[in-house]
Design an enzyme around this catalytic site. Structure first.
Site, PDB file in Angstrom:
ATOM      1  N   HIS A   1     -18.358  20.978 123.436  1.00  0.00           N
ATOM      2  CA  HIS A   1     -18.314  21.465 122.059  1.00  0.00           C
ATOM      3  C   HIS A   1     -17.006  22.189 121.761  1.00  0.00           C
ATOM      4  O   HIS A   1     -16.366  21.959 120.725  1.00  0.00           O
ATOM      5  CB  HIS A   1     -19.507  22.405 121.812  1.00  0.00           C
ATOM      6  CG  HIS A   1     -19.533  22.990 120.436  1.00  0.00           C
ATOM      7  ND1 HIS A   1     -18.942  24.204 120.130  1.00  0.00           N
ATOM      8  CD2 HIS A   1     -20.064  22.532 119.287  1.00  0.00           C
ATOM      9  CE1 HIS A   1     -19.119  24.455 118.854  1.00  0.00           C
ATOM     10  NE2 HIS A   1     -19.796  23.469 118.317  1.00  0.00           N
TER      11      HIS A   1
ATOM     12  N   CYS B   1     -13.028   4.296 121.038  1.00  0.00           N
ATOM     13  CA  CYS B   1     -13.030   5.592 120.353  1.00  0.00           C
ATOM     14  C   CYS B   1     -13.250   6.738 121.334  1.00  0.00           C
ATOM     15  O   CYS B   1     -13.467   7.870 120.930  1.00  0.00           O
ATOM     16  CB  CYS B   1     -14.093   5.629 119.264  1.00  0.00           C
ATOM     17  SG  CYS B   1     -15.776   5.367 119.853  1.00  0.00           S
TER      18      CYS B   1
END
Length: 800
Positions: free
Chosen positions: A424, A755
């Site tokens: 995160h 990606c």
């Protein structure tokens, strides 16, 4: 009436700045040139600078003014005393009979035109605004330094307001600004605009820009709105509603290209005052009214179209003020001036950082981004310790989750003890554009008690935290010098804000927009809690959900509308290039962290391999929530107009799962191939590679998720620090899988992109992908320039 002292707006144009100032000249220009395009501007007139200079001469103020300003310049008198004394000179002055007659006659004519809306039928209520001859010009922004007065009625009040406008040319801030810019005080004249009031006190008003004021993105109109008269918005006294409209799609009357709607508190409402010396007053906005948007969608679009017309006419980005008349329901533009910040910045440059001195390295870890940040250390054990954190501090903690978002936005850099490149802290810091060092073991103990540090992510894969504030350089990179590549370069983007921030990069679309990031940061509530609030067995949580969804008829409409706006904001940043939106890919433990989520999620031993991705979408349990996601995509493409959005399905384990998901999509009107809709699949499971030809028959493209693919090929938990040395996308087994996929997909004439994180981190891996025939690389924004340069060299070496 003497035309020397009075000019009607309708007789003015931009050629009259020297006599009526930029603000009034602009109002005249709009009335004379844009009225035929249905832009409404309130009627009025301007006193000329001749009236201002006549006032100074008639009251013999020049010598006294010069004396006061010279005392300030020589340090003999304070700014405060100087401003007060000069203003006192003006406030004690009188208008000559000729000037007074001209103003009075013009005011009476305006009252007749207005129908007498003031305190009696022959006295119109007017706004009286200063317009300096040097303001509102891109090269000399003096705007906002002089005074405005609202709801002025009667000749006596009008003359007093004009006198106070003259005096406001010498407010402390105006004097200081001219001194700082070395602009002669006697070279600035003042005109006063007298304009019929719009009854915004009975409706609303605000400010509008024809570009993004934060990023300079030119294709949006930004509109702020609050209840009542507009001074509260102009002065920043309230937190207004904010709307963003995408300009290129405005001409299609069937579309509603509003890409952001943020409800503000609108705590106060400015209205007309009754009796006493005050002409306006603030009153508290009722709570119910705070929870309503000031403008309806059609009004937002009308204002945005006006902004485009005004910008086109002036041939420069514009800063405008608008008002809505609560009696007639009509919208008006009450001011317009050139935007003077973003429009003056270079459009083709980029900053690169380099540390120029070294000190003791206190801790090291993985470098996220390529920037450098420095500041005071703030070691926090919990996000609730925010009282110890100040803007610009270095955030040091064990790890972060979405609750840390507000603090992270204030940090100049982030250091965490745990986490990898997909943690995160890493993801969010990239989106915020700030440096982060993650996985820095022992950082909290080591940095506890340290005063200041420099965090450097500009030295390769390893980030270092140096003792003290060090010198570093910012290098401006000319984006026009970045080489073109045959390999398509796209961006990984998680939020509309990030999309706007990086719009200048030389890329060809967005290869990964993460829907779950929008849900987490903008929606905040678990979709099942919105659909079935009765199952939320906690009164406090239900109250929180009610507060979050205030203003919406239902929880489902809140989810669809908010998600659609988030996706549209991202899609706008690269329109008309492709924007690939991955449907939600939360794991069960992450879903549980959403508001109300704990009442709906299973407790899984291994969420990474559990109830996630495609398996959720067609399940009886989650399908209604997935349908909300599909309806949001439909709204983005069909109502807002972003047909550049491509849907991507994550973690699709089998071709049969693909069939089930595509069937659910079609049943809610999101059918592959209809209206040009393309559907991609993430290739992150070995089965996606082994059965590539089967998946290729069902999808229009593959996007390699190298993080999960590496994890599942090597059997390594990507978040487990003890095995971090084994987690490497460059492993031969992973590379072999990628080569197999590209070969199989191209055999079926299906495109393959990537990606995952690896191409951003490892230039050699990006080179491998190009040689393997990859169609596109989707990179983190901070990696684009370096990777493009490397790819251009590789393509040249390979004779491409």
């Amino acid at each position: 009436m003497n035309d020397t002292y009075i000019k009607w707006f309708e007789d003015l144009s931009n050629d009259d700045v020297s006599s009526v100032g930029g603000k009034n000249a602009s109002l005249g220009e709009m009335i004379s040139a844009l009225k035929k395009r249905d832009i409404r501007v309130p009627d009025g007139f301007a006193t000329t600078t001749a009236a201002y200079y006549t006032f100074i001469e008639d009251n013999k103020l020049k010598a006294s003014m010069h004396d006061q300003l010279e005392r300030l310049r020589h340090g003999e008198q304070s700014l405060t005393k100087t401003g007060k004394e000069v203003r006192r000179l003006f406030l004690g002055g009188e208008f000559s009979k000729e000037v007074k007659q001209s103003i009075g006659e013009a005011y009476r004519q305006l009252s007749e035109r207005a129908g007498g809306e003031g305190k009696d039928k022959n006295q119109a209520s007017v706004a009286v605004r200063s317009s300096a001859t040097a303001e509102d010009l891109p090269e000399a922004s003096f705007a906002g330094q002089q005074e405005s007065f609202l709801n002025i009625s009667g000749e006596k009040e009008l003359l007093d307001a004009i006198r106070r406008c003259f005096a406001s040319l010498f407010t402390d801030r105006a004097i200081s600004y001219r001194e700082e810019k070395d602009f002669p005080h006697d070279k600035v004249g003042l005109s006063v605009g007298v304009q019929q009031m719009v009854r915004a006190d009975k409706a609303g008003s605000g400010v509008m820009f024809s570009l993004d004021t934060e990023t300079g993105f030119p294709d949006v109109v930004v509109i702020d709105a609050a209840w009542g008269l507009g001074e509260n918005v102009v002065q920043g006294a309230v937190n207004p509603d904010e709307f963003r409209v995408f300009k290129p799609l405005l001409q299609n009357q069937d579309l509603v290209p509003i890409i952001a709607k943020k409800m503000g508190e609108k705590e106060k409402t400015m209205v007309y005052a009754q009796g006493g010396s005050a002409t306006v007053k603030n009153k508290e906005t009722p709570k119910k009214k705070r929870k309503r948007f000031v403008l309806k969608d059609d009004e937002v679009l009308q204002l945005a179209r006006w902004a485009c017309i005004i910008e086109e006419h002036y041939d420069t980005p514009m800063d405008m003020e608008w008002a809505k008349d609560g009696e007639s329901g009509e919208l008006f533009i009450v001011q317009a001036r050139p935007e003077t910040v973003q429009s003056q910045k270079k459009k083709s440059s980029f900053l690169r950082y380099q540390i120029s001195e070294k000190s003791e390295v206190l801790v090291s870890g993985l470098a996220i981004g390529d920037k450098i940040g420095a500041g005071k250390v703030a070691v926090l054990h919990d996000h609730d310790d925010s009282g110890q954190f100040e803007e610009g501090d270095i955030l040091v903690t064990e790890m972060t989750d979405p609750d840390w978002g507000p603090l992270m936005k204030k940090a100049s850099a982030i250091v965490t003890e745990h986490g990898g490149r997909t943690s995160h802290a890493a993801i969010v810091s990239r989106e915020l554009g700030i440096p982060a060092v993650v996985g820095a073991k022992g950082a909290m103990d080591t940095l506890e008690g340290v005063d200041e540090v420099t965090v450097s992510c500009a030295e390769g894969e390893t980030g270092h935290v140096y003792d003290g504030i060090l010198q570093y350089e910012e290098e401006e990179i000319d984006l026009e010098s970045i080489p073109e590549t045959k390999t398509k370069i796209m961006l990984n983007i998680a939020s509309p804000e990030a999309g706007m921030r990086w719009w200048r990069l030389p890329v060809e679309g967005i290869g990964l927009a993460r829907m779950e990031f929008i849900i987490n940061s903008m929606i905040k509530v678990h979709p099942q809690a919105l659909l079935e609030p009765e199952k939320v067995e906690d009164d406090q949580v239900r109250e929180e959900i009610d507060e979050i969804t205030a203003g919406y008829e239902s929880g489902s409409e809140y989810f669809i509308d908010t998600l659609a706006l988030g996706i549209a904001g991202i899609a706008a940043s690269q329109y008309p290039d492709d924007v690939i939106v991955r449907m939600s890919d939360f794991k069960s433990n992450e879903y549980a962290n959403l508001v109300g989520g704990s009442f709906f999620e299973p407790d899984e031993e291994n969420p990474m391999l559990g109830f996630r991705g495609a398996s959720r979408y067609y399940s009886d349990r989650y399908r209604p929530c997935f349908e909300l996601e599909c309806r949001a995509i439909r709204r983005v493409r069909e109502r807002l107009g972003f047909d550049n959005v491509i849907v991507m399905i994550p973690f699709c384990r089998t071709p049969e799962e693909a069939d089930k998901v595509l069937k659910v999509m079609a049943e809610v009107g999101l059918e592959r191939g209809k209206n040009g809709l393309q559907a991609y699949v993430m290739s992150e499971i070995p089965a996606n590679v082994i059965l590539a030809e089967e998946f290729a028959r069902r999808f229009d493209g593959f996007s390699i998720g190298s993080n999960d693919l590496t994890q599942l090929v090597l059997g390594v938990d990507r978040d487990l620090g003890e095995l971090s040395n084994l987690f490497d996308e460059r492993n031969d087994a992973v590379k072999k899988m990628i080569e197999m996929l590209i070969t199989a997909a191209h055999k079926q004439n299906i495109k393959v992109g990537i990606c995952g994180q690896a191409p951003s981190d490892y230039p050699d891996f990006a080179g491998f992908l190009v040689k393997a025939g990859i169609d596109s690389l989707s990179l983190n924004p901070d990696s684009v320039i370096g990777v493009k340069k490397r790819l251009a060299e590789l393509e040249t070496d390979n004779g491409q």
